[in-house]
Design a protein around this motif. Structure first.
Motif, short mmCIF file in Angstrom:
data_model
loop_
_atom_site.label_atom_id
_atom_site.label_comp_id
_atom_site.label_asym_id
_atom_site.label_seq_id
_atom_site.Cartn_x
_atom_site.Cartn_y
_atom_site.Cartn_z
N PRO A 179 -10.55 10.19 -3.33
CA PRO A 179 -10.02 10.98 -4.45
C PRO A 179 -9.07 10.16 -5.32
N TRP A 180 -9.04 10.51 -6.61
CA TRP A 180 -8.19 9.79 -7.56
C TRP A 180 -6.75 10.31 -7.47
N THR A 181 -6.13 10.01 -6.36
CA THR A 181 -4.74 10.40 -6.12
C THR A 181 -3.95 9.14 -5.81
N ASP A 182 -2.61 9.27 -5.81
CA ASP A 182 -1.78 8.12 -5.46
C ASP A 182 -2.08 7.66 -4.04
N GLU A 183 -2.33 8.63 -3.13
CA GLU A 183 -2.64 8.25 -1.76
C GLU A 183 -3.93 7.45 -1.69
N GLY A 184 -4.93 7.89 -2.46
CA GLY A 184 -6.19 7.18 -2.47
C GLY A 184 -6.06 5.77 -3.04
N LYS A 185 -5.33 5.66 -4.14
CA LYS A 185 -5.13 4.34 -4.76
C LYS A 185 -4.38 3.41 -3.81
N ASP A 186 -3.37 3.93 -3.13
CA ASP A 186 -2.58 3.08 -2.23
C ASP A 186 -3.39 2.63 -1.02
N LEU A 187 -4.27 3.50 -0.52
CA LEU A 187 -5.12 3.11 0.60
C LEU A 187 -6.07 1.99 0.21
N ILE A 188 -6.64 2.09 -0.99
CA ILE A 188 -7.54 1.03 -1.47
C ILE A 188 -6.78 -0.29 -1.59
N TRP A 189 -5.56 -0.20 -2.12
CA TRP A 189 -4.75 -1.42 -2.26
C TRP A 189 -4.41 -2.00 -0.89
N GLN A 190 -4.09 -1.14 0.06
CA GLN A 190 -3.78 -1.62 1.40
C GLN A 190 -4.99 -2.30 2.03
N ALA A 191 -6.19 -1.74 1.77
CA ALA A 191 -7.41 -2.37 2.29
C ALA A 191 -7.58 -3.77 1.72
N TRP A 192 -7.25 -3.94 0.44
CA TRP A 192 -7.32 -5.27 -0.16
C TRP A 192 -6.30 -6.22 0.47
N GLU A 193 -5.07 -5.74 0.65
CA GLU A 193 -4.04 -6.60 1.23
C GLU A 193 -4.37 -6.98 2.66
N ASN A 194 -5.00 -6.06 3.38
CA ASN A 194 -5.34 -6.34 4.79
C ASN A 194 -6.49 -7.32 4.94
N THR A 195 -7.44 -7.29 4.02
CA THR A 195 -8.67 -8.05 4.21
C THR A 195 -8.90 -9.17 3.20
N GLY A 196 -8.39 -9.02 1.98
CA GLY A 196 -8.69 -9.98 0.93
C GLY A 196 -10.14 -9.97 0.50
N ARG A 197 -10.85 -8.91 0.82
CA ARG A 197 -12.28 -8.86 0.48
C ARG A 197 -12.44 -8.49 -1.00
N PRO A 198 -13.32 -9.18 -1.70
CA PRO A 198 -13.48 -8.93 -3.14
C PRO A 198 -13.83 -7.48 -3.47
N PHE A 199 -14.63 -6.81 -2.63
CA PHE A 199 -15.02 -5.45 -2.99
C PHE A 199 -13.82 -4.49 -2.93
N CYS A 200 -12.81 -4.82 -2.13
CA CYS A 200 -11.59 -4.00 -2.12
C CYS A 200 -10.80 -4.19 -3.41
N LEU A 201 -10.70 -5.43 -3.88
CA LEU A 201 -10.00 -5.69 -5.14
C LEU A 201 -10.76 -5.06 -6.30
N LYS A 202 -12.07 -5.13 -6.24
CA LYS A 202 -12.90 -4.49 -7.27
C LYS A 202 -12.58 -3.00 -7.34
N ALA A 203 -12.51 -2.34 -6.19
CA ALA A 203 -12.23 -0.90 -6.16
C ALA A 203 -10.85 -0.60 -6.73
N ALA A 204 -9.88 -1.46 -6.45
CA ALA A 204 -8.53 -1.25 -7.00
C ALA A 204 -8.55 -1.36 -8.53
N ALA A 205 -9.23 -2.36 -9.04
CA ALA A 205 -9.30 -2.53 -10.50
C ALA A 205 -10.04 -1.38 -11.16
N GLU A 206 -11.08 -0.88 -10.50
CA GLU A 206 -11.82 0.26 -11.04
C GLU A 206 -10.95 1.50 -11.13
#
Length: 479
Positions: A336-363
């Protein structure tokens, strides 16, 4: 004679009242009106000088009464500007402009589509705005380069005025356009467009009420029959049975049978059952959801439970959502497009460094993604596909720091050239954008030549003083 200013003011107020009446209870205290203070004569004269023609009477009267609005006909809800949508609702006198200047990409898409649906209609039929069978697909696409854009195009819809269809009183045809139609419902004038809105909203409310009554009115016997058919597998493809499960008013009462359906071989049945289970706010239901996604983290499954996982206060739900985001490229789509959702996506990027996580954050327009994108886009270790997806997501973040990274990404291969050029133009990086429109690029079969040629014209317009929508325009002195 055009529409009287007083009548336009009445129509505007009636439309405003209808929009405000649709506010949810929690929104009632957030906005009192979607109307704005009126434009001055000086501002109206400046607009007419800028577009090179007099405005149609009813639209000019509307701007004088309300200089734009925090909504737009056809949307029927308040629209509040934010960082990603600086122009919201009906545009102000400063922002109104020709579609060909404000959104050339949209125009190109429709002109290239080659639609000819309205060409078989005579003028007598085409301009009969009272027709009950007016088809929004029946628009004369050849008129589109001449349209005046009077609303934002965010949220998939816009209002246009058509100077090629002028009534004897000087009114221009008004288009209520939406991608979802696709096409436009047309009205004789802007005033007629306003006049129709309260009635349209009332009909939509009545239809929605009837639909909800039908859904909520399904008795236990009808629901039981749907379950029986789905459990037997004899009629599992029947959309009415699936709809019954998808719109259960009280899924708690049917929890046991919903769980039993999870063993169905039909994915659509499992989805419908899981959707109901995810709405049961008990620990037992959460246990079922957690066990299901642990066993099957595929897109059809995660797509119906991510909202429950993200919103549930149980830490196990949060961790399950995070694991999915870290391992499944498709999982972020359903967050969902909520602050909680955005923060979880960002945490996934910080935890893994996987490009698809960063892509989701930018989207999700997360500006925290800018610096990592600057570092990752020029990385030669990325695959072409990864670089292209990251570059496309980066176009959501209009940040000048991304310009060198995008240029480097183009040199390495992957980004869509047309999107990159548009992105650079949007940032005012005209020299950089122009450097990408090479003869080799124009000759490439993978590039839409007309799009790059349109971008080149856009660069020339901006160098000649054209200001994009939302940029303040100097007002000439009163004559």
């Amino acid at each position: 004679m055009g529409e009287a200013a007083g009548e336009v003011a009445v129509l505007a107020r009636l439309w405003d009242e209808a929009v405000i009446a649709h506010l949810e209870p929690e929104e009632v205290d957030t906005i009192e009106s979607v109307l704005r203070p009126g434009a001055s004569e000086r501002e109206l004269v400046a607009l007419e000088a800028r577009i090179g023609t007099a405005l149609p009477p009813s639209f000019r009267a509307f701007l004088a009464f309300s200089n734009g609005a925090w909504s737009k006909p056809g949307w029927n809800a308040p629209l509040v500007p934010n960082e990603n949508h600086p122009e919201a609702g009906l545009l102000t006198a400063e922002q109104v402009g020709w579609l060909i200047d404000l959104d050339p990409r949209f125009l190109e898409i429709w002109m290239d589509a080659g639609w000819e649906e309205a060409d078989d209609l005579s003028d007598e039929v085409y301009f009969d705005y009272s027709r009950q069978d007016q088809d929004p697909c029946e628009i004369r696409v050849r008129d589109m380069p001449h349209l005046l854009m009077v609303s934002c195009f965010d949220w998939g819809s816009a209002v246009f005025l058509n100077p090629t269809a002028v009534s004897p009183d000087g009114e221009w045809e008004a288009w209520d356009f939406a991608n979802s139609n696709p096409g436009a419902f047309r009205y004789r004038s802007f005033a007629d467009l306003l006049r129709a809105q309260p009635g349209i909203m009332a009909r939509e409310d009545a239809q929605l009420g009837e639909t909800e009554a039908q859904r909520s009115g399904k008795d236990g016997q009808a629901i039981d029959a749907a379950f029986a058919a789905l459990e037997s597998g004899a009629d599992a493809a029947n959309p009415e049975h699936l709809e019954t499960l998808n719109y259960l008013v009280d899924p708690d009462a049917w929890f046991g049978r919903l769980v039993a359906l999870l063993s169905s071989p039909q994915v659509s049945v499992v989805q419908a059952a899981l959707r109901g289970i995810a709405r049961v706010e008990t620990r037992e239901a959460l246990e079922v959801v957690l066990a299901t996604v642990e066993h099957d983290p595929s897109a059809p499954i995660t797509g119906v439970v991510m909202t429950r996982l993200v919103s549930d206060p149980d830490p196990r739900a949060t961790q399950a959502a995070l694991r999915l985001l870290e391992t499944q490229p498709h999982a972020a789509f359903s967050v969902p497009w909520t602050d909680e959702g955005k923060d979880l996506i960002w945490q996934a990027w910080e935890n893994t460094g996987r490009p698809f996580c960063l892509k989701a954050a930018a989207e999700r327009y997360d500006r925290r993604a800018v610096d990592p994108l600057c570092a990752l886009l020029p990385d030669a270790c990325l695959t072409t596909g990864e670089r292209g997806e990251l570059a496309q997501a980066a176009t959501n973040l209009l940040d000048p720091r991304l310009v060198p990274a995008m240029l480097a990404a183009v040199r390495l291969g992957g980004p869509h050239l047309g999107s990159t050029v548009d992105f650079l133009i949007g940032l005012g990086a005209l020299d950089e954008a122009e450097s990408l429109i090479t003869p080799e690029a124009l000759a490439s079969p993978e590039v839409f030549r007309s799009r790059l040629e349109q971008a080149r014209r856009e660069i020339a317009r901006r160098r000649n003083g054209y200001r994009p929508m939302g940029t303040p325009i100097p007002t000439p002195p009163q004559p």
